[in-house]
Motif scaffolding. Structure first.
Motif: not given
Length: 207
Positions: A35-45, A99-101, A31-33, A167-169
């Motif tokens: 943005g928000w587009r990572t939220a859904l696939p990461m949460a699903f995984g 956590a590094q981006p 998410a740091l690297g 989302l927060v990150a």
């Protein structure tokens, strides 16, 4: 299943999930690297990985439960001790969230797969579930009904937690890098874990 047992499980699971671990560090890194587009696939995984680890753990616990009431009781006591150990370790962890981006461009499916691998194949995940879940199981009730309820509940919470962290990150990066906030989170979670372990031991001693 008594409502108070389920409510206690929800409360304990929510507390445990919000504590940053390897999975959350991965979610925050993406998410740091990116943005928000990572939220859904990461949460699903993450949810899929927890489903894998939790199912394996529950099946093993079920076999022990069916084999011997004494073995199941021993497992609960050992699990309580493990929770106390995790709590002390967490309390002493400090306030660093390493956590590094991650800026490498990857597809949503690869992000989800990465989150699944980190969550499901972490030996600590299965060990944790084996220690945590017996505290809420009733060996006299139907095991698979309890398994369905606990897994569905935990996976919904895990999905929401990972989604929220992403989302927060992505939107408020200073929050996940605030050492004071992380320190308070770790110490609060550590104290609650120790308390849960001690409470379980106390209940077994008084029964």
């Amino acid at each position: 299943m008594p409502l108070e047992t389920w409510a206690a499980f929800v409360a304990a699971s929510a507390i445990l999930l919000i504590i940053p671990g390897p999975t959350i560090l991965l979610v925050v890194s993406y998410a740091l690297g990116q943005g928000w587009r990572t939220a859904l696939p990461m949460a699903f995984g993450v949810a899929l990985g927890d489903f894998t680890a939790m199912t394996l753990s529950m099946l093993g616990i079920g076999a022990l439960l069916a084999a011997s009431a004494t073995v199941f009781t021993i497992l609960k006591i050992v699990g309580a001790g493990y929770l106390i150990y995790l709590g002390i370790k967490l309390f002493r962890a400090g306030g660093t969230l390493r956590a590094q981006p991650r800026t490498d461009a990857v597809s949503a499916s690869r992000m989800a797969a990465h989150a699944w691998l980190v969550t499901a194949l972490n030996p600590k995940s299965i060990t944790f579930f084996v220690a945590f879940l017996p505290q809420f199981l009733d060996r006299h009730a139907d095991f698979f009904t309890q398994m369905l309820i606990f897994e569905a509940t935990f996976l919904l919470l895990a999905f929401a937690n990972a989604f929220g962290y992403a989302l927060v990150a992505a939107r408020a990066r200073a929050v996940v890098r605030n050492e004071r906030a992380i320190r308070v989170l770790n110490r609060t979670g550590g104290t609650l874990l120790v308390g849960a372990g001690i409470a379980t031991v106390a209940m077994r001693s008084g029964s």
